[in-house]
Design an enzyme around this catalytic site. Structure first.
Site, short mmCIF file in Angstrom:
data_model
loop_
_atom_site.label_atom_id
_atom_site.label_comp_id
_atom_site.label_asym_id
_atom_site.label_seq_id
_atom_site.Cartn_x
_atom_site.Cartn_y
_atom_site.Cartn_z
N ASP A 94 43.15 51.89 45.36
CA ASP A 94 42.48 51.29 44.21
C ASP A 94 42.22 49.81 44.43
O ASP A 94 41.24 49.26 43.94
CB ASP A 94 43.34 51.46 42.94
CG ASP A 94 43.09 52.80 42.28
OD1 ASP A 94 42.28 53.60 42.82
OD2 ASP A 94 43.69 53.08 41.23
N GLY A 95 43.08 49.17 45.22
CA GLY A 95 42.89 47.76 45.50
C GLY A 95 41.54 47.48 46.13
O GLY A 95 40.85 46.51 45.80
N ARG A 100 38.45 45.13 44.54
CA ARG A 100 37.73 44.09 45.27
C ARG A 100 36.22 44.34 45.20
O ARG A 100 35.43 43.45 44.88
CB ARG A 100 38.12 44.13 46.75
CG ARG A 100 39.20 43.21 47.15
CD ARG A 100 39.65 43.52 48.58
NE ARG A 100 41.09 43.42 48.63
CZ ARG A 100 41.72 42.25 48.70
NH1 ARG A 100 41.03 41.12 48.74
NH2 ARG A 100 43.04 42.20 48.72
N ASN A 141 40.61 45.52 36.32
CA ASN A 141 41.87 46.02 35.77
C ASN A 141 42.44 45.10 34.70
O ASN A 141 42.46 45.44 33.54
CB ASN A 141 42.92 46.15 36.88
CG ASN A 141 43.17 47.57 37.32
OD1 ASN A 141 42.62 48.49 36.74
ND2 ASN A 141 43.99 47.75 38.35
N ASP A 142 42.87 43.92 35.13
CA ASP A 142 43.56 43.06 34.17
C ASP A 142 43.68 41.63 34.65
O ASP A 142 43.51 41.32 35.82
CB ASP A 142 44.95 43.62 33.84
CG ASP A 142 45.74 43.97 35.09
OD1 ASP A 142 45.60 43.27 36.12
OD2 ASP A 142 46.50 44.94 35.06
N ARG A 181 62.61 32.43 33.80
CA ARG A 181 62.40 33.77 33.32
C ARG A 181 61.38 33.85 32.20
O ARG A 181 60.61 34.78 32.11
CB ARG A 181 63.71 34.41 32.86
CG ARG A 181 63.53 35.91 32.69
CD ARG A 181 64.74 36.59 32.18
NE ARG A 181 64.88 36.53 30.75
CZ ARG A 181 64.05 37.10 29.87
NH1 ARG A 181 63.00 37.75 30.28
NH2 ARG A 181 64.27 37.00 28.59
N ASP A 201 57.88 37.51 29.74
CA ASP A 201 57.65 37.28 31.16
C ASP A 201 56.18 36.99 31.43
O ASP A 201 55.84 36.33 32.42
CB ASP A 201 58.03 38.54 31.96
CG ASP A 201 59.52 38.61 32.25
OD1 ASP A 201 60.29 37.84 31.65
OD2 ASP A 201 59.92 39.47 33.06
#
Lengths: 310, 310, 310, 310
Positions: free
Chosen positions: B83-84, B88, B163-164, B174, B193
């Site tokens: 999926d990467g 792209r 995606n996001d 943290r 986070d």
């Protein structure tokens, strides 16, 4: 060693009594970035001296070595700061069984007992023996590494944590795969941002933020819960304090181990992390009744804008 | 430009027909770390040439500039990877309206259409015109920064994401506090986070791992969901594609902005991040029927390894 | 009483040995609606007789009174059915400390040890003493009602449950308000469909369906978790077995109390429900090694049907 | 029909102007169990008459038939009660496009616009034309049943719902299995307490209690989310308003269909339930600015003890 005799004024607690021998030597830890904590520390010291306590020392909570030198000879540790200050004190003081008393000087605060605007009355009750000691489980984490390819792993470092131990991805890579064994039996492999191993104390911290259950402070269980599990096991698992939890991380990039949210150890490929209940307990002086925990909890859950009725 | 005529063979789809003018010029992107993707790319190219397509070029999916040069003159982009690789390609190809066809060569894969062990039959169907084009919303993110104290913010960079977009703490600290405005109205401030702003496509990615709802691919909504929210708003919010989402991060340490999980921009104090629906859509060639998405989804949710050892 | 001597063949267990005195008298419970369970019961009886066991009786698992008459004089209870049959047996047999052995004849089954297509080998191992006894906490629930307005409450009924006790709305009204006290201290008031008080055993049942944590079988904790909490406390709380949980329901309509999902008691306004750990433990015969629980769990979590249709 | 002209006083809204023709005929619905709602209704009627509105009628919100007779000739419906009263009004009034104005007289209230202690100022603003009309999607549910074994199904009843439609188990049996098809494609089969099909409006109701995402009111999406899913799909699915959702229930006992939490239809074996976006929209008069929704939401999420600042 401290000596504690029963206190008859708190019927529902397992009370402890301050006798002639108790609380002679008191350490006061301030927060180095909060000047008001030094000031309040001096007021408290003056108050204690006025009540006959003579051996009082001051230290920054961040000066671990200085504090460690004092610890074998102290009957009570008063901390001025947030929960972070108490977490530090707990890690340092646990092996000496030193009771701690937290004065809340930060926004959060599940651990503190006293508030800056009302400390004389509870301290007086404590000096009169009207208090009880809350004992909380800590977890012990050990990082094991092979000195060379194929050689057996050896313990690289070992810490006690009062809140939690987190094995997680490093900066960039989003996902780490973490395999877990419980007492030698395979549990599962998580694909996630990280895995939290938490005490009851930590159940209201990071573990709560990822959907974990609440464990009241006296519970001696260990909680295992993933951060952002992707198409893998997404439930918390509650374990007994004796369970040996063994983790390995698989990632393209580095992984890291965070202890009580306060410091980080780099984890290399092949390292194993072992967590189990610590032989040391953290001990907190309490003057409020035992249901204080749920009151504090429900106040926190209502959100930041609700005033704290504590 | 591609031309698409109706295909009568897929009754339940809004089908598109390959005419004489379609798919003349094809780009094939391989994964630079997967030699098998080069090999398969050559087989596919030979297959396409045998079917009369002449203008075929190859490139590594990671060579953005080389790919960008080709894009204005391409009718179809075939990607070989996970999926990467498609993420792209989507970012590069979106502004040229190039349809994409993914061949799955990784473990995961919600976006790919074709599998390495069965690519000839679906490719043949595509060449015969039996396909439809799935259009997916992308989000556009803009980072705004003041050149100097008190000066107005200016756009520092702008990206499209399929995606996001994730605004999160950096390495160590943290917790980050993130305030959010929707169309100029204050929503809330998260203590967390990080915060994910996701498309429907991303709803099966990182957003799913933090408890988000599923949005089928054709939905043009934007999803906002926090990672590990601590005593703050913990629900996903679903928005329309036109909503302007404006975020600011407050942290003792740095914060960072991650686009499609693939690259990171450092966020400084005072920066604002604005996200809204992109004017570009990602376009995917599909030969499977329209319910493929839910079949794939239910298979993924069942977990990676599935034999019952009992 | 049964006597159990160590078994040296299972190093990682706390094994129990079948001596001359053990397992003389065996009860076999079949499922009245599953004829195949009667048939298999007879085969197992024949097998046991061939191995020298003489005192064997049969009964439907639903004939509580008949079963109860037998129970004081039985060394082993074999159940043929789903988890429901074992839950029944546990409630009946707990006060007599009778060990149980479940043969799984239903779809679900976290409790059963033996499968219908492979029962001879494990039974043989059991007769040779290669087994261990798993002891599981039960919860005791008591319904208290006032005989008249203003009169003190009296215990109306009392049950042991192996899975869970659920206080919930009745048929129509969607919402019930349930106030909870823990050891006399107020926890909170839930607005919800109902409240589950579960054992570790029940943590893989109804409690799991509403987002609860997993507790391995040996854990002697009690889990409290709401069903569909509306704008009120939505986290599970894990308690020690000695905690006294006291609940009251407030509703426009009736409320009801369900024990192990098997029978229902109507709850009236003013009633109080008290739950705590039962003095009785449920005892299960196990031949599999102790990590069987997590293997079963991970298989279940992967979902009922598992082939990837892609 | 109502006529609405632009209002220039609310720049960020799609404003509507009350002209001479608007709001002549007003219906006021009171809550039959709340006497104070009758009283307030009379005060509001007097106020409206003083502003020149003549045709005003009163009715109990529960007298459906009487209300239905009025509806074809009404320009505005004012409801005095909780969200339940507005849900009733919405179902009755939707097909006549009647705008509604809710006066909050209950504990909850995401839908109401006016509060009993401050109604004159907003009503005045409304009469001056400073208002906007919020349009909210409703869902239409149809129950289809076969008249006889093997015969084709026919529509048995059909309703519009503003909040949600819930297909669930009946009283005793805990679990029901519900299979779902989306636009004719199989999604999954849930094992659960029930399945909620919700509008954006319903996303802050029952759906929120089972973990669903928030959808702002103007969103025309449909949300599908299970109640207590047991080892089956546990995520919400967000769909477009045109999706046809088809459900079948499988249970040992009866199942039931609840519309807006207000009435129940018994579901028999073999019945099919079909839900999709309704052609009617619910229309609410608003004087507050458009970000009122998130302010109300965040106040509610903070829990019951937080006072409502609205």
């Amino acid at each position: 060693m401290n000596q504690h005799r029963p206190d008859t004024s708190l019927a529902d607690a397992m009370p402890q009594r301050l006798g002639d021998q108790g609380f002679h030597r008191v350490g006061i830890l301030h927060h180095p970035k909060k000047p008001e904590s030094i000031q309040l520390g001096q007021q408290i010291a003056a108050f204690l001296r006025a009540h006959g306590l003579e051996e009082i020392w001051f230290e920054s909570a961040w000066e671990s070595e200085a504090v460690l030198e004092h610890l074998p000879n102290v009957d009570l540790l008063i901390t001025l700061g947030g929960d972070g200050t108490l977490l530090r004190a707990a890690r340092l003081g646990a092996r000496h069984n030193v009771p701690m008393l937290g004065v809340k000087m930060g926004r959060l605060g599940f651990l503190a007992e006293i508030f800056p605007d009302d400390w004389q009355a509870p301290l007086t009750r404590m000096l009169q023996g009207s208090y009880w000691v809350e004992q909380r489980l800590m977890v012990r984490v050990r990082l094991e590494r092979s000195p060379a390819e194929g050689a057996p792993r050896a313990s690289l470092c070992e810490y006690d944590a009062l809140n939690d131990v987190v094995l997680s991805r490093g900066g960039l890579a989003r996902v780490v795969r973490i395999s877990v064994q419980l007492d030698g039996g395979y549990l599962t492999t998580y694909t996630c941002d990280g895995l939290i191993v938490s005490t009851a104390t930590g159940s209201t911290g990071y573990a709560l933020a990822v959907g974990g259950p609440i464990l009241p402070p006296e519970l001696r269980n260990i909680l295992v819960i993933p951060i952002a599990p992707h198409l893998s096991m997404d439930r918390a698992v509650v374990l007994s304090e004796g369970t040996e939890i063994r983790m390995r991380a698989y990632s393209d990039h580095e992984a890291m181990l965070t202890v009580d949210g306060q410091f980080v150890v780099e984890v290399r490929e092949g390292d194993e992390i072992m967590v189990t209940g610590s032989p040391h307990l953290a001990r907190f002086i309490r003057m409020r009744d035992r249901s204080y925990f749920y009151r504090t909890l429900m106040n926190k859950l209502r959100g930041p804008s609700t005033q704290e009725g504590e």
